[in-house]
Scaffold this motif. Sequence first.
Motif, PDB file in Angstrom:
ATOM      1  N   ASP A 185       5.895 -13.304  -5.281  1.00  0.00           N
ATOM      2  CA  ASP A 185       7.323 -12.953  -5.262  1.00  0.00           C
ATOM      3  C   ASP A 185       7.581 -11.935  -4.147  1.00  0.00           C
ATOM      4  O   ASP A 185       8.123 -10.864  -4.369  1.00  0.00           O
ATOM      5  CB  ASP A 185       7.806 -12.439  -6.623  1.00  0.00           C
ATOM      6  N   GLY A 186       7.135 -12.310  -2.953  1.00  0.00           N
ATOM      7  CA  GLY A 186       7.171 -11.377  -1.825  1.00  0.00           C
ATOM      8  C   GLY A 186       8.464 -11.429  -1.035  1.00  0.00           C
ATOM      9  O   GLY A 186       9.244 -12.386  -1.129  1.00  0.00           O
ATOM     10  N   GLY A 187       8.650 -10.367  -0.268  1.00  0.00           N
ATOM     11  CA  GLY A 187       9.821 -10.308   0.600  1.00  0.00           C
ATOM     12  C   GLY A 187       9.522  -9.515   1.855  1.00  0.00           C
ATOM     13  O   GLY A 187       8.503  -8.828   1.942  1.00  0.00           O
ATOM     14  N   MET A 188      10.380  -9.650   2.856  1.00  0.00           N
ATOM     15  CA  MET A 188      10.234  -8.811   4.050  1.00  0.00           C
ATOM     16  C   MET A 188      11.593  -8.546   4.688  1.00  0.00           C
ATOM     17  O   MET A 188      12.495  -9.376   4.653  1.00  0.00           O
ATOM     18  CB  MET A 188       9.250  -9.415   5.059  1.00  0.00           C
ATOM     19  N   LEU A 189      11.677  -7.366   5.270  1.00  0.00           N
ATOM     20  CA  LEU A 189      12.884  -6.952   5.966  1.00  0.00           C
ATOM     21  C   LEU A 189      12.615  -7.031   7.461  1.00  0.00           C
ATOM     22  O   LEU A 189      11.587  -6.548   7.942  1.00  0.00           O
ATOM     23  CB  LEU A 189      13.240  -5.508   5.577  1.00  0.00           C
ATOM     24  N   ILE A 190      13.551  -7.637   8.178  1.00  0.00           N
ATOM     25  CA  ILE A 190      13.361  -7.886   9.613  1.00  0.00           C
ATOM     26  C   ILE A 190      14.495  -7.231  10.397  1.00  0.00           C
ATOM     27  O   ILE A 190      15.673  -7.425  10.079  1.00  0.00           O
ATOM     28  CB  ILE A 190      13.339  -9.413   9.851  1.00  0.00           C
ATOM     29  N   ARG A 191      14.121  -6.437  11.386  1.00  0.00           N
ATOM     30  CA  ARG A 191      15.129  -5.824  12.277  1.00  0.00           C
ATOM     31  C   ARG A 191      14.705  -6.039  13.713  1.00  0.00           C
ATOM     32  O   ARG A 191      13.519  -5.891  14.036  1.00  0.00           O
ATOM     33  CB  ARG A 191      15.200  -4.318  12.037  1.00  0.00           C
ATOM     34  N   LYS A 238      11.649  -8.046  14.554  1.00  0.00           N
ATOM     35  CA  LYS A 238      10.315  -7.635  14.105  1.00  0.00           C
ATOM     36  C   LYS A 238      10.304  -7.319  12.618  1.00  0.00           C
ATOM     37  O   LYS A 238      11.350  -6.983  12.039  1.00  0.00           O
ATOM     38  CB  LYS A 238       9.871  -6.379  14.873  1.00  0.00           C
ATOM     39  N   ILE A 239       9.110  -7.372  12.046  1.00  0.00           N
ATOM     40  CA  ILE A 239       8.969  -7.107  10.618  1.00  0.00           C
ATOM     41  C   ILE A 239       8.928  -5.592  10.398  1.00  0.00           C
ATOM     42  O   ILE A 239       8.133  -4.898  11.033  1.00  0.00           O
ATOM     43  CB  ILE A 239       7.682  -7.750  10.073  1.00  0.00           C
ATOM     44  N   GLU A 240       9.823  -5.117   9.498  1.00  0.00           N
ATOM     45  CA  GLU A 240       9.863  -3.670   9.279  1.00  0.00           C
ATOM     46  C   GLU A 240       9.239  -3.295   7.938  1.00  0.00           C
ATOM     47  O   GLU A 240       8.507  -2.322   7.851  1.00  0.00           O
ATOM     48  CB  GLU A 240      11.312  -3.198   9.354  1.00  0.00           C
ATOM     49  N   ILE A 241       9.547  -4.077   6.915  1.00  0.00           N
ATOM     50  CA  ILE A 241       9.012  -3.764   5.586  1.00  0.00           C
ATOM     51  C   ILE A 241       8.527  -5.054   4.940  1.00  0.00           C
ATOM     52  O   ILE A 241       9.176  -6.087   5.042  1.00  0.00           O
ATOM     53  CB  ILE A 241      10.114  -3.151   4.673  1.00  0.00           C
ATOM     54  N   LEU A 242       7.365  -4.991   4.286  1.00  0.00           N
ATOM     55  CA  LEU A 242       6.890  -6.115   3.467  1.00  0.00           C
ATOM     56  C   LEU A 242       6.557  -5.579   2.083  1.00  0.00           C
ATOM     57  O   LEU A 242       6.125  -4.438   1.960  1.00  0.00           O
ATOM     58  CB  LEU A 242       5.598  -6.712   4.022  1.00  0.00           C
ATOM     59  N   LEU A 297       1.806 -11.639   9.143  1.00  0.00           N
ATOM     60  CA  LEU A 297       3.070 -10.984   8.819  1.00  0.00           C
ATOM     61  C   LEU A 297       2.736  -9.554   8.433  1.00  0.00           C
ATOM     62  O   LEU A 297       2.283  -9.277   7.331  1.00  0.00           O
ATOM     63  CB  LEU A 297       3.775 -11.741   7.676  1.00  0.00           C
ATOM     64  N   GLU A 298       2.900  -8.652   9.403  1.00  0.00           N
ATOM     65  CA  GLU A 298       2.577  -7.251   9.189  1.00  0.00           C
ATOM     66  C   GLU A 298       3.639  -6.415   9.876  1.00  0.00           C
ATOM     67  O   GLU A 298       4.276  -6.866  10.840  1.00  0.00           O
ATOM     68  CB  GLU A 298       1.187  -6.925   9.765  1.00  0.00           C
ATOM     69  N   ARG A 299       3.781  -5.209   9.404  1.00  0.00           N
ATOM     70  CA  ARG A 299       4.765  -4.278   9.974  1.00  0.00           C
ATOM     71  C   ARG A 299       4.595  -4.183  11.491  1.00  0.00           C
ATOM     72  O   ARG A 299       3.479  -4.009  11.980  1.00  0.00           O
ATOM     73  CB  ARG A 299       4.537  -2.910   9.343  1.00  0.00           C
ATOM     74  N   GLY A 300       5.695  -4.347  12.225  1.00  0.00           N
ATOM     75  CA  GLY A 300       5.650  -4.207  13.684  1.00  0.00           C
ATOM     76  C   GLY A 300       5.407  -5.524  14.421  1.00  0.00           C
ATOM     77  O   GLY A 300       5.610  -5.598  15.626  1.00  0.00           O
ATOM     78  N   LYS A 301       4.984  -6.549  13.699  1.00  0.00           N
ATOM     79  CA  LYS A 301       4.751  -7.830  14.380  1.00  0.00           C
ATOM     80  C   LYS A 301       6.052  -8.628  14.494  1.00  0.00           C
ATOM     81  O   LYS A 301       7.028  -8.363  13.789  1.00  0.00           O
ATOM     82  CB  LYS A 301       3.700  -8.636  13.618  1.00  0.00           C
ATOM     83  N   LEU A 302       6.044  -9.631  15.375  1.00  0.00           N
ATOM     84  CA  LEU A 302       7.227 -10.473  15.531  1.00  0.00           C
ATOM     85  C   LEU A 302       7.495 -11.245  14.243  1.00  0.00           C
ATOM     86  O   LEU A 302       6.555 -11.689  13.569  1.00  0.00           O
ATOM     87  CB  LEU A 302       7.023 -11.477  16.669  1.00  0.00           C
TER      88      LEU A 302
END
Length: 412
Positions: A35-41, A44-48, A372-377
């Motif tokens: 049940d994952g999610g990610m925030l993108i700004r 780039k990925i900011e939060i997972l 999919l990690e913080r800071g990656k595209l």
Amino acid sequence: MKSLVVLHASQLITLAGPKRPRVGAEMSELAIIRDGGMLIREGKIEILGSSEEVAKNARDVEIIDADGRVVLPGFVDAHTHLIFAGNRLDDFERRARGETYEQIAKAGGGIWSTVEKTRAASSEELFNQAQTHAEWFLRCGTTTIEAKSGYGLTVEDELKILRVMQRLNEEKPLEIVPTFLGAHAVPRELDVNEYIDLLIDEMLPRMSKEKLAEFCDVFCEHGYFTIEQSRGILTAARQLGLGLRIHADQLSNSGAAQLAAELKATTADHLEKTDERGIAAMKSAGVQPVLLPGSVYALGSTAYPHAREMLDAGLAVVLATDFNPGSSPTPSMPMILSIACTRMKMSPAEAITASTINAAYSLNRGGKIGSLERGKLANFSIFDCEDYRELAYWFGIPQTHSVYVKGERVHR
Ligand code: NIG
Ligand code: FE
């Protein structure tokens, strides 16, 4: 650039882990968030994290509800021959009637027939055909590909192909990493030594000056380029600062995997005929094997590379399509996952690691893509399934729901 949040992935397959290619048991660790999610700004990925945690930070953002589907990093396809004219339907039919790849090449089909068509094609025609194929890759969930020249075999035609790649990379969302494969075959109008001189004295310096390639590759095989000749070409390429890849031991074991080790090549590709000596050499030099089971399958062979031995030896295995009109007409990484699991006895998790993060490292992009990690595209795909193993299990059916590059939807 807008911000977005992805919520409710049944499995967010992050592949978070050490900042290097994965080996051994690490290849089975996908670092899944349920049940994952990610925030993108800003692409780039900011939060997972869990959807609940991520949703707390989601103000004024577009929400993408994955609704219980699998989310995966975009596939990275580290070996393709993207740019060519026409197709090889006649070769395909002849093989179906029992002729071999080598017999067909001698009889006027094979690489040479594609070279003739590619030379005759304009840049615009090549661009249009490649654009269609680039869309096929995105449709299958691939967001970065390596692409080789090699169907031109003259200075101008090889430049034409590499410039088409450059334009496609600039204008379209699929990321393209260019490789110069002038040594794909010897053109009919020259003898091999004349051609190698042309390659080293003219082609390589031009490519390098115009910054049209990051890597140089050679088809090291009987009837194409010998070990000695391959060594000469690749050594010249390295002096110009290019990374090295080699088509190695595809049809016969000529010791090309050892050559890759000697030259500290980034990758040795194919390896259908490589034995334990080649595997040991690659291990000691840190060469990444790029396995291309689509070409074994499409050539109707059963001689798959010895993936299990390579995995057990601790090599950072990569899987790729080898997309090309002759030996592997598929852009589909899910198809490759299926063949890898059924024919090469890789587990679905190993196959996914091989086609994402390990592939990214083999293209010197492990710090930017492949997980999919913080800071990656924010390059990722949503698939119409709940369990990542379904990607390799159901075959022949597209499961792609949608595909994103730098946070922008590029398919559906
Ligand atoms: O990777 N092995 C050489 N090159 C391609 C085939 C190219 C072709 O048949 O057009 C390969 O299999
Ligand atoms: Fe190839």
